[in-house]
Scaffold this motif. Structure first.
Motif, PDB file in Angstrom:
ATOM      1  N   ILE A 235      17.651   0.973 -29.361  1.00  0.00           N
ATOM      2  CA  ILE A 235      17.573   2.414 -29.111  1.00  0.00           C
ATOM      3  C   ILE A 235      18.289   3.189 -30.214  1.00  0.00           C
ATOM      4  O   ILE A 235      17.802   4.228 -30.686  1.00  0.00           O
ATOM      5  N   THR A 236      19.437   2.672 -30.647  1.00  0.00           N
ATOM      6  CA  THR A 236      20.181   3.336 -31.722  1.00  0.00           C
ATOM      7  C   THR A 236      19.388   3.329 -33.022  1.00  0.00           C
ATOM      8  O   THR A 236      19.333   4.353 -33.733  1.00  0.00           O
ATOM      9  N   LEU A 237      18.775   2.210 -33.354  1.00  0.00           N
ATOM     10  CA  LEU A 237      17.946   2.147 -34.563  1.00  0.00           C
ATOM     11  C   LEU A 237      16.786   3.122 -34.484  1.00  0.00           C
ATOM     12  O   LEU A 237      16.417   3.767 -35.481  1.00  0.00           O
ATOM     13  N   MET A 238      16.194   3.257 -33.304  1.00  0.00           N
ATOM     14  CA  MET A 238      15.118   4.224 -33.119  1.00  0.00           C
ATOM     15  C   MET A 238      15.616   5.643 -33.375  1.00  0.00           C
ATOM     16  O   MET A 238      14.943   6.451 -34.029  1.00  0.00           O
ATOM     17  N   GLU A 239      16.806   5.964 -32.880  1.00  0.00           N
ATOM     18  CA  GLU A 239      17.377   7.291 -33.105  1.00  0.00           C
ATOM     19  C   GLU A 239      17.609   7.546 -34.590  1.00  0.00           C
ATOM     20  O   GLU A 239      17.349   8.649 -35.089  1.00  0.00           O
ATOM     21  N   LEU A 240      18.072   6.535 -35.298  1.00  0.00           N
ATOM     22  CA  LEU A 240      18.370   6.699 -36.717  1.00  0.00           C
ATOM     23  C   LEU A 240      17.098   6.811 -37.546  1.00  0.00           C
ATOM     24  O   LEU A 240      17.004   7.651 -38.457  1.00  0.00           O
ATOM     25  N   VAL A 241      16.091   5.993 -37.239  1.00  0.00           N
ATOM     26  CA  VAL A 241      14.890   5.923 -38.064  1.00  0.00           C
ATOM     27  C   VAL A 241      13.886   7.012 -37.707  1.00  0.00           C
ATOM     28  O   VAL A 241      13.349   7.697 -38.590  1.00  0.00           O
ATOM     29  N   VAL A 242      13.622   7.199 -36.421  1.00  0.00           N
ATOM     30  CA  VAL A 242      12.580   8.136 -35.983  1.00  0.00           C
ATOM     31  C   VAL A 242      13.080   9.575 -35.973  1.00  0.00           C
ATOM     32  O   VAL A 242      12.403  10.486 -36.451  1.00  0.00           O
ATOM     33  N   TYR A 243      14.282   9.788 -35.453  1.00  0.00           N
ATOM     34  CA  TYR A 243      14.783  11.154 -35.271  1.00  0.00           C
ATOM     35  C   TYR A 243      15.832  11.561 -36.316  1.00  0.00           C
ATOM     36  O   TYR A 243      16.286  12.714 -36.280  1.00  0.00           O
ATOM     37  N   ARG A 244      16.182  10.634 -37.200  1.00  0.00           N
ATOM     38  CA  ARG A 244      17.214  10.903 -38.201  1.00  0.00           C
ATOM     39  C   ARG A 244      18.487  11.449 -37.543  1.00  0.00           C
ATOM     40  O   ARG A 244      19.188  12.307 -38.091  1.00  0.00           O
ATOM     41  N   ASN A 245      18.771  10.945 -36.358  1.00  0.00           N
ATOM     42  CA  ASN A 245      19.932  11.381 -35.593  1.00  0.00           C
ATOM     43  C   ASN A 245      21.118  10.481 -35.931  1.00  0.00           C
ATOM     44  O   ASN A 245      21.423   9.524 -35.212  1.00  0.00           O
ATOM     45  N   PHE A 246      21.796  10.799 -37.011  1.00  0.00           N
ATOM     46  CA  PHE A 246      22.898   9.945 -37.461  1.00  0.00           C
ATOM     47  C   PHE A 246      24.152  10.111 -36.593  1.00  0.00           C
ATOM     48  O   PHE A 246      25.066   9.288 -36.648  1.00  0.00           O
ATOM     49  N   LYS A 247      24.164  11.178 -35.780  1.00  0.00           N
ATOM     50  CA  LYS A 247      25.269  11.333 -34.836  1.00  0.00           C
ATOM     51  C   LYS A 247      25.206  10.264 -33.742  1.00  0.00           C
ATOM     52  O   LYS A 247      26.187  10.064 -33.016  1.00  0.00           O
ATOM     53  N   ALA A 248      24.043   9.601 -33.621  1.00  0.00           N
ATOM     54  CA  ALA A 248      23.920   8.532 -32.628  1.00  0.00           C
ATOM     55  C   ALA A 248      24.897   7.399 -32.896  1.00  0.00           C
ATOM     56  O   ALA A 248      25.259   6.655 -31.974  1.00  0.00           O
ATOM     57  N   LEU A 249      25.325   7.268 -34.149  1.00  0.00           N
ATOM     58  CA  LEU A 249      26.306   6.228 -34.468  1.00  0.00           C
ATOM     59  C   LEU A 249      27.610   6.456 -33.718  1.00  0.00           C
ATOM     60  O   LEU A 249      28.286   5.503 -33.322  1.00  0.00           O
ATOM     61  N   GLY A 250      27.940   7.733 -33.488  1.00  0.00           N
ATOM     62  CA  GLY A 250      29.138   8.040 -32.708  1.00  0.00           C
ATOM     63  C   GLY A 250      28.984   7.599 -31.265  1.00  0.00           C
ATOM     64  O   GLY A 250      29.922   7.049 -30.667  1.00  0.00           O
ATOM     65  N   ASN A 251      27.808   7.832 -30.697  1.00  0.00           N
ATOM     66  CA  ASN A 251      27.542   7.376 -29.328  1.00  0.00           C
ATOM     67  C   ASN A 251      27.576   5.855 -29.253  1.00  0.00           C
ATOM     68  O   ASN A 251      28.071   5.271 -28.274  1.00  0.00           O
ATOM     69  N   PHE A 252      27.016   5.206 -30.280  1.00  0.00           N
ATOM     70  CA  PHE A 252      26.988   3.748 -30.346  1.00  0.00           C
ATOM     71  C   PHE A 252      28.412   3.187 -30.352  1.00  0.00           C
ATOM     72  O   PHE A 252      28.736   2.256 -29.597  1.00  0.00           O
ATOM     73  N   ILE A 253      29.258   3.777 -31.170  1.00  0.00           N
ATOM     74  CA  ILE A 253      30.648   3.320 -31.244  1.00  0.00           C
ATOM     75  C   ILE A 253      31.364   3.578 -29.917  1.00  0.00           C
ATOM     76  O   ILE A 253      32.122   2.733 -29.422  1.00  0.00           O
TER      77      ILE A 253
END
Length: 531
Positions: A198-216
């Motif tokens: 799901i995190t990779l999808m957020e990064l690749v599809v939506y360019r949502n790099f803030k998702a890394l904060g949620n991941f951490i």
């Protein structure tokens, strides 16, 4: 009743869970033992924790040294606490956990489907779970099924944290990750893979790099516990930390991080186990989701893809038991299938077929009836209660315990000296004797239980604290030969020890001189070693 507003009824998502509870009661009340082989050793671990407190070693296996338990302890603690607190036999605790676990898994999936796609989808997802043949595993009293209650909730909380840009919600999902880690290894792996995907999808599809904060944030709690644990071990037992660094966590805990074998499934097995209703409505839901292309749709689709890839990990050279992954695939497929039911229900209304109100309720009733019928057929199949292992000489039943095994366990409960161990030709029965009668089992049957093993003395038997030799009279090769010998035949979990000639008629030639026969029933002979 206004059928057009049925999907707004508050009770709707509770119906599948109630149905699951009632259906799981059928095998629970029909059989006096909990269904499945695995529960025998899980009850044994619960017994070990109840008597010894938390430990990494099961003293009843591989006596006198003991064997690493190799399982997270939460499920076993649950059985131990309930059984000890209520004064109930641990097997009966496991038996009556069956409908509770089944209903809570279904409720969890219905709740998450409701949060993604509405109450009607939650209703549909729950009944789709019941329509699958995997229901036959879903109601078993297993650590995995306890973990499955929390897994969909953890994924939902992570999605919600992304949607609301709230890392505190991700942290809450991470707390559920800790619960799952304390319960079952495979569920942990599946959850982590879903979160990564799901995190990779957020990064690749939506360019949502803030998702890394949620991941951490999702992994913050477990990282903090890990750091605290390492520091504590370093202060209290630095030698243990050094051993872990040198040998790995598996050497200390016995928890396996990989499989030594691979078991794949053909396409038909996927279709058969998942069920026609699940596949039909998940396809309908997938088509609608792909057209709509919303974030929540992509979360479910990516989750499904991750589980499909995991079930076929052997493509990439990684061993996997594909069947065991299907339950993790069924969860997101059912959620998507619930959305498919939601879509179909509203299509009927939009097309105004005949009286759309009646057609809608007929449609939902058909889903309910077909799912319930499939579920009842699954749990009333006589084969659901019988578990066997295969070897080159055929099948050997390992669950439920036979009358002879129960009688044998009762004899050991009344007469067994628990400070001494037993060796037994059928180690599956030996596991049951450990769980039911508290008897330790030594794995050296071929060394201590035959007259023909060279240079074996009573002194050596005494050093190993062996007090009983147990023979399964059924374990005789189909074609007897003139040379009396014992053969170790590999089967899943444990080897089985077969004799080349009838055990009863040749027992004097088999039994060591230092042993005395003290008990016999239809299938077993017990000899005591006196010293």
């Amino acid at each position: 009743m206004d059928y057009t507003s049925i999907y707004n009824k508050k009770y709707l998502i509770l119906l599948p869970a109630i149905a699951a509870f009632i259906i799981a009661l059928i095998p629970t009340l029909k059989y006096q033992w909990p269904v499945g082989w695995d529960i025998i050793y899980h009850v044994q671990y619960a017994q070990v924790y109840a008597h010894n407190g938390f430990t990494l070693i099961d003293p009843l296996l591989n006596a006198p040294n003991g064997q690493k338990i190799g399982y997270p302890p939460l499920f076993h603690f649950l059985i131990a606490v309930i059984g000890t607190g209520l004064g109930v036999d641990f097997f009966q605790v496991a038996r009556f956990l069956q409908p509770v676990l089944a209903s809570l898994i279904v409720l969890s999936v219905s709740y998450v489907a409701n949060k993604f796609y509405g109450k009607l989808a939650g209703f549909g997802a729950g009944f789709l779970m019941l329509s699958s043949l995997l229901l036959g595993r879903m109601f078993l009293a297993l650590p995995e099924n306890l973990a499955l209650i929390f897994l969909p909730l953890a994924v939902y909380l992570y999605y919600r944290s992304l949607k609301e840009k709230n890392r505190k919600i991700a942290l809450l999902g991470g707390i559920l990750l800790i619960v799952i880690i304390a319960t079952h290894q495979a569920a942990t792996l599946c959850l982590v893979l879903a979160i990564i995907s799901i995190t990779l999808m957020e990064l690749v599809v939506y360019r949502n790099f803030k998702a890394l904060g949620n991941f951490i944030s999702f992994f913050t709690a477990i990282i903090a516990i890990g750091v605290i644990g390492v520091i504590s071990i370093w202060i209290i037992a630095p030698q243990l930390l050094q051993t872990i660094m040198q040998q790995g966590i598996t050497a200390i805990t016995g928890m396996s991080t990989s499989l030594p074998f691979n078991r794949s499934l053909g396409l038909y097995s996927y279709l058969e186990n998942l069920g026609a209703l699940v596949l039909i409505f998940s396809v309908i839901g997938a088509i609608a989701a792909i057209k709509r292309h919303q974030e929540k749709d992509n979360v479910i689709l990516v989750w499904i893809i991750a589980m499909i890839l995991l079930s076929n990990a052997y493509w990439f050279g990684v061993n996997v038991i594909s069947y065991r992954v299907l339950i993790y695939l069924l969860i997101p497929l059912s959620i998507l299938g619930g959305y498919g039911i939601h879509i179909t229900y509203h299509k009927i209304k939009n097309y105004q077929l005949l009286s759309s109100k009646k057609v809608q309720i007929i449609f939902l009733s058909a889903i309910l009836v077909i799912s319930m019928l499939s579920a009842v057929l699954t749990v009333t199949d006589p084969d659901i209660s019988v578990f066997s292992v295969k070897n080159e000489f055929g099948k050997v039943q390992i669950a439920p315990p036979s009358d002879s095994e129960v009688d044998l366990a009762n004899w050991f409960q009344e007469n067994g000296n628990k400070s001494r161990s037993l060796v037994i030709s059928n180690q599956f029965t030996g596991m049951f004797l450990g769980s039911k009668a508290g008897m330790p089992m030594n794995y050296g049957f071929e060394f201590y239980a035959t007259k023909t093993y060279p240079n074996m003395t009573l002194s050596q038997v005494k050093d190993q604290k062996i007090g009983y030799l147990v023979y399964d009279k059924r374990l005789v090769v189909p074609n007897e030969d003139s040379w009396l010998r014992v053969m170790s035949i590999q089967s899943e979990f444990f080897p089985l020890y077969y004799f080349s000639q009838n055990i009863t008629t040749n027992f004097d030639r088999i039994k060591p001189d230092y042993a005395t026969k003290v008990y016999e029933n239809q299938d077993f002979i017990v000899c005591r070693v006196d010293y």
